[in-house]
Design a protein around this motif. Structure first.
Motif, PDB file in Angstrom:
ATOM      1  N   VAL A  78       8.232   6.945  -5.974  1.00  0.00           N
ATOM      2  CA  VAL A  78       7.483   6.154  -4.994  1.00  0.00           C
ATOM      3  C   VAL A  78       6.924   4.893  -5.653  1.00  0.00           C
ATOM      4  CG1 VAL A  78       5.455   6.125  -3.482  1.00  0.00           C
ATOM      5  CG2 VAL A  78       6.929   8.139  -3.557  1.00  0.00           C
ATOM      6  N   LEU A  79       6.418   5.027  -6.867  1.00  0.00           N
ATOM      7  CA  LEU A  79       5.917   3.856  -7.593  1.00  0.00           C
ATOM      8  C   LEU A  79       7.047   2.868  -7.869  1.00  0.00           C
ATOM      9  CD1 LEU A  79       3.494   5.562 -10.158  1.00  0.00           C
ATOM     10  CD2 LEU A  79       2.876   4.269  -8.112  1.00  0.00           C
ATOM     11  N   LYS A  80       8.219   3.381  -8.185  1.00  0.00           N
ATOM     12  CA  LYS A  80       9.371   2.500  -8.406  1.00  0.00           C
ATOM     13  C   LYS A  80       9.775   1.811  -7.114  1.00  0.00           C
ATOM     14  CE  LYS A  80      11.346   5.078 -12.310  1.00  0.00           C
ATOM     15  NZ  LYS A  80      12.485   5.913 -12.774  1.00  0.00           N
ATOM     16  N   GLU A  81       9.683   2.539  -6.003  1.00  0.00           N
ATOM     17  CA  GLU A  81      10.005   1.950  -4.703  1.00  0.00           C
ATOM     18  C   GLU A  81       9.050   0.812  -4.377  1.00  0.00           C
ATOM     19  OE1 GLU A  81      10.577   3.384  -0.029  1.00  0.00           O
ATOM     20  OE2 GLU A  81      10.229   4.864  -1.615  1.00  0.00           O
ATOM     21  N   ALA A  82       7.816   0.914  -4.899  1.00  0.00           N
ATOM     22  CA  ALA A  82       6.814  -0.142  -4.698  1.00  0.00           C
ATOM     23  C   ALA A  82       7.001  -1.284  -5.693  1.00  0.00           C
ATOM     24  CB  ALA A  82       5.413   0.441  -4.828  1.00  0.00           C
ATOM     25  N   MET A  83       8.122  -1.244  -6.421  1.00  0.00           N
ATOM     26  CA  MET A  83       8.464  -2.303  -7.382  1.00  0.00           C
ATOM     27  C   MET A  83       7.395  -2.450  -8.461  1.00  0.00           C
ATOM     28  SD  MET A  83      11.315  -3.216  -5.944  1.00  0.00           S
ATOM     29  CE  MET A  83      11.780  -4.765  -6.703  1.00  0.00           C
ATOM     30  N   ILE A  84       6.987  -1.314  -9.037  1.00  0.00           N
ATOM     31  CA  ILE A  84       5.923  -1.354 -10.033  1.00  0.00           C
ATOM     32  C   ILE A  84       6.335  -2.134 -11.280  1.00  0.00           C
ATOM     33  CG2 ILE A  84       6.576   0.831 -11.147  1.00  0.00           C
ATOM     34  CD1 ILE A  84       3.529   1.362 -11.451  1.00  0.00           C
ATOM     35  N   GLU A  85       7.640  -2.177 -11.560  1.00  0.00           N
ATOM     36  CA  GLU A  85       8.108  -2.926 -12.729  1.00  0.00           C
ATOM     37  C   GLU A  85       7.808  -4.416 -12.606  1.00  0.00           C
ATOM     38  OE1 GLU A  85       9.972  -0.967 -10.876  1.00  0.00           O
ATOM     39  OE2 GLU A  85      10.925   0.601 -12.094  1.00  0.00           O
ATOM     40  N   VAL A 114       0.846  -1.196   0.000  1.00  0.00           N
ATOM     41  CA  VAL A 114       0.000   0.000   0.000  1.00  0.00           C
ATOM     42  C   VAL A 114       0.883   1.248   0.000  1.00  0.00           C
ATOM     43  CG1 VAL A 114      -1.792   1.291   1.222  1.00  0.00           C
ATOM     44  CG2 VAL A 114      -1.796  -1.218   1.281  1.00  0.00           C
ATOM     45  N   ILE A 115       0.480   2.226  -0.787  1.00  0.00           N
ATOM     46  CA  ILE A 115       1.145   3.534  -0.780  1.00  0.00           C
ATOM     47  C   ILE A 115       0.206   4.526  -0.104  1.00  0.00           C
ATOM     48  CG2 ILE A 115       2.108   5.399  -2.177  1.00  0.00           C
ATOM     49  CD1 ILE A 115       2.681   3.355  -4.358  1.00  0.00           C
ATOM     50  N   GLU A 116       0.696   5.185   0.936  1.00  0.00           N
ATOM     51  CA  GLU A 116      -0.165   6.076   1.723  1.00  0.00           C
ATOM     52  C   GLU A 116       0.671   7.207   2.319  1.00  0.00           C
ATOM     53  OE1 GLU A 116      -2.793   8.007   2.881  1.00  0.00           O
ATOM     54  OE2 GLU A 116      -3.838   6.104   2.548  1.00  0.00           O
ATOM     55  N   THR A 117       0.029   8.354   2.543  1.00  0.00           N
ATOM     56  CA  THR A 117       0.706   9.501   3.153  1.00  0.00           C
ATOM     57  C   THR A 117       0.190   9.808   4.554  1.00  0.00           C
ATOM     58  OG1 THR A 117      -0.880  11.029   2.128  1.00  0.00           O
ATOM     59  CG2 THR A 117       1.158  10.583   0.918  1.00  0.00           C
ATOM     60  N   ASP A 118      -1.034   9.380   4.855  1.00  0.00           N
ATOM     61  CA  ASP A 118      -1.658   9.710   6.136  1.00  0.00           C
ATOM     62  C   ASP A 118      -0.998   8.943   7.288  1.00  0.00           C
ATOM     63  OD1 ASP A 118      -3.996   9.056   8.270  1.00  0.00           O
ATOM     64  OD2 ASP A 118      -4.329  11.014   7.350  1.00  0.00           O
ATOM     65  N   LYS A 119      -0.545   9.673   8.305  1.00  0.00           N
ATOM     66  CA  LYS A 119       0.177   9.071   9.433  1.00  0.00           C
ATOM     67  C   LYS A 119      -0.691   8.088  10.213  1.00  0.00           C
ATOM     68  CE  LYS A 119       4.054  11.477   9.089  1.00  0.00           C
ATOM     69  NZ  LYS A 119       5.377  10.847   8.827  1.00  0.00           N
ATOM     70  N   ASP A 120      -1.952   8.431  10.444  1.00  0.00           N
ATOM     71  CA  ASP A 120      -2.837   7.558  11.217  1.00  0.00           C
ATOM     72  C   ASP A 120      -3.094   6.248  10.480  1.00  0.00           C
ATOM     73  OD1 ASP A 120      -3.065   9.388  13.287  1.00  0.00           O
ATOM     74  OD2 ASP A 120      -4.804  10.378  12.399  1.00  0.00           O
ATOM     75  N   ARG A 121      -3.263   6.329   9.172  1.00  0.00           N
ATOM     76  CA  ARG A 121      -3.485   5.115   8.384  1.00  0.00           C
ATOM     77  C   ARG A 121      -2.228   4.254   8.350  1.00  0.00           C
ATOM     78  NH1 ARG A 121      -6.750   7.916   3.283  1.00  0.00           N
ATOM     79  NH2 ARG A 121      -8.688   8.355   4.435  1.00  0.00           N
ATOM     80  N   ILE A 122      -1.079   4.902   8.333  1.00  0.00           N
ATOM     81  CA  ILE A 122       0.184   4.159   8.351  1.00  0.00           C
ATOM     82  C   ILE A 122       0.331   3.405   9.672  1.00  0.00           C
ATOM     83  CG2 ILE A 122       2.696   4.443   8.484  1.00  0.00           C
ATOM     84  CD1 ILE A 122       2.387   6.675   6.377  1.00  0.00           C
ATOM     85  N   LYS A 123      -0.036   4.047  10.774  1.00  0.00           N
ATOM     86  CA  LYS A 123       0.015   3.373  12.077  1.00  0.00           C
ATOM     87  C   LYS A 123      -0.904   2.156  12.082  1.00  0.00           C
ATOM     88  CE  LYS A 123       1.225   7.417  14.871  1.00  0.00           C
ATOM     89  NZ  LYS A 123       0.771   8.358  15.934  1.00  0.00           N
ATOM     90  N   GLU A 124      -2.063   2.303  11.455  1.00  0.00           N
ATOM     91  CA  GLU A 124      -3.008   1.184  11.377  1.00  0.00           C
ATOM     92  C   GLU A 124      -2.409   0.028  10.583  1.00  0.00           C
ATOM     93  OE1 GLU A 124      -7.566   0.251   9.799  1.00  0.00           O
ATOM     94  OE2 GLU A 124      -6.799   2.304   9.818  1.00  0.00           O
ATOM     95  N   MET A 125      -1.718   0.341   9.492  1.00  0.00           N
ATOM     96  CA  MET A 125      -1.088  -0.706   8.687  1.00  0.00           C
ATOM     97  C   MET A 125       0.054  -1.375   9.445  1.00  0.00           C
ATOM     98  SD  MET A 125      -1.096   0.667   4.738  1.00  0.00           S
ATOM     99  CE  MET A 125      -0.571   2.356   5.050  1.00  0.00           C
ATOM    100  N   GLN A 126       0.756  -0.602  10.258  1.00  0.00           N
ATOM    101  CA  GLN A 126       1.827  -1.181  11.075  1.00  0.00           C
ATOM    102  C   GLN A 126       1.258  -2.201  12.049  1.00  0.00           C
ATOM    103  OE1 GLN A 126       3.516   2.392  12.735  1.00  0.00           O
ATOM    104  NE2 GLN A 126       5.052   2.591  11.120  1.00  0.00           N
TER     105      GLN A 126
END
Length: 232
Positions: free
Chosen positions: A166-173, A138-150
Motif C-alpha cells: 500500500v505504501l508503494k502504491e502511494a509512491m513512497i519512493e 491519504v491512505i485510509e480504510t474507513d468507508k465513510d472517510r473515503i466517501k468524504e474524501m471522494q
C-alpha cells in the motif's frame, strides 16, 4: 426513472403478479382442486419459465388465464433480472473506472506528502496542505472517510498503511514526507519502520498516544514524534 426505482417498481409488479396468479387459479379452478400452495408453486415456476407440467388438469378458462400470466410474468421477470444485472454492473464499472482514474492521478505524484489516516488530525493536515497547494495522498480504510474524501476530491488509497504494498502504491519512493496520523501507537511504529525501509530519505512525522512511544518511533526512524495529548 432511475435504475434503482425501476427495480423497486418491477419487484412490486412481480409480487402483484405472483399473488394475482395464485388467487386467480384458486378462484377459477376451486380450492378443492387447486390449493393455495399448489397455485403459488405453479405460478412461480411459470413466471420463472421453469414450468415442468401442470400439477392438476386445467380448464379452458384456467388455460387462458395461464397464457396471460406467462406473457405478464415471464416478461416482467426477465426485465427484473436485466435491471438487477445492470445496476450491479454499473456499480462495478463505476468503481473500476474511478479506481483507474485515481491511479492515474497517483502515478503522476512526486515530492508529495503521504498522510496515513483521515481522522481528525489527518483531515486537518489535509486541509492545510490544500491551502498551501502541496501535493498529497491519504491512505485510509474507513468507508465513510473515503466517501468524504471522494466528495472533497482528495487523492486517496483504500488500504492498510502498515502494508508495504500500500505504501508503494502511494509512491513512497517519490514522496518527500509521510505523516502518520493513525490512532494506534503499534501501527504508528510499524508504519514508521516500513516507511524508513522503503525510502531512506523520506521525512517521517509520526503521531503517538502513550508516553514512551515517542522513543520507539525515533528508534524506528521517525524524524519527529508528536502527541495531541502529551508534550514531546
Amino acid at each position: 426513472m432511475t435504475s434503482t426505482k425501476r427495480l423497486i417498481f418491477l419487484l412490486f409488479a412481480l409480487f402483484i403478479i405472483l399473488v394475482s396468479g395464485t388467487i386467480g387459479l384458486v378462484s377459477i379452478e376451486g380450492a378443492e382442486n387447486w390449493s393455495y400452495l399448489d397455485s403459488f408453486y405453479f405460478t412461480l415456476i411459470t413466471m420463472t419459465t421453469i414450468g415442468f407440467s401442470e400439477l392438476h388438469p386445467l380448464s379452458p378458462t384456467a388455460r387462458m388465464f395461464v397464457i396471460i400470466l406467462i406473457f405478464l410474468g415471464v416478461g416482467t421477470t426477465a426485465y427484473t433480472i436485466t435491471t438487477s444485472a445492470q445496476i450491479f454492473l454499473d456499480g462495478r464499472l463505476k468503481e473500476y473506472f474511478e479506481s483507474k482514474k485515481m491511479q492515474k492521478r497517483i502515478d503522476k505524484l512526486k515530492k508529495h506528502y503521504i498522510i496515513c489516516g483521515f481522522g481528525r488530525i489527518g483531515r486537518y493536515i489535509s486541509e492545510e496542505l490544500i491551502k498551501l497547494d502541496f501535493p498529497f495522498i491519504v491512505i485510509e480504510t474507513d468507508k465513510d472517510r473515503i466517501k468524504e474524501m471522494q466528495i472533497l476530491d482528495i487523492k486517496y488509497i483504500e488500504g492498510d498503511a502498515t502494508t508495504d504494498s500500500v505504501l508503494k502504491e502511494a509512491m513512497i519512493e517519490k514522496s518527500q514526507a509521510i505523516i502518520i496520523a493513525v490512532g494506534q501507537d503499534a501501527a504508528s511504529v510499524f508504519i514508521t519502520l516500513s516507511a524508513r525501509g522503503l525510502n531512506e530519505d523520506i521525512y517521517i512525522l509520526a503521531r503517538y498516544e502513550q508516553l514512551g512511544t515517542d522513543q520507539k518511533l525515533y528508534k524506528a526512524g521517525a524524524n519527529k514524534a508528536l502527541s495531541p495529548h502529551l508534550v514531546s
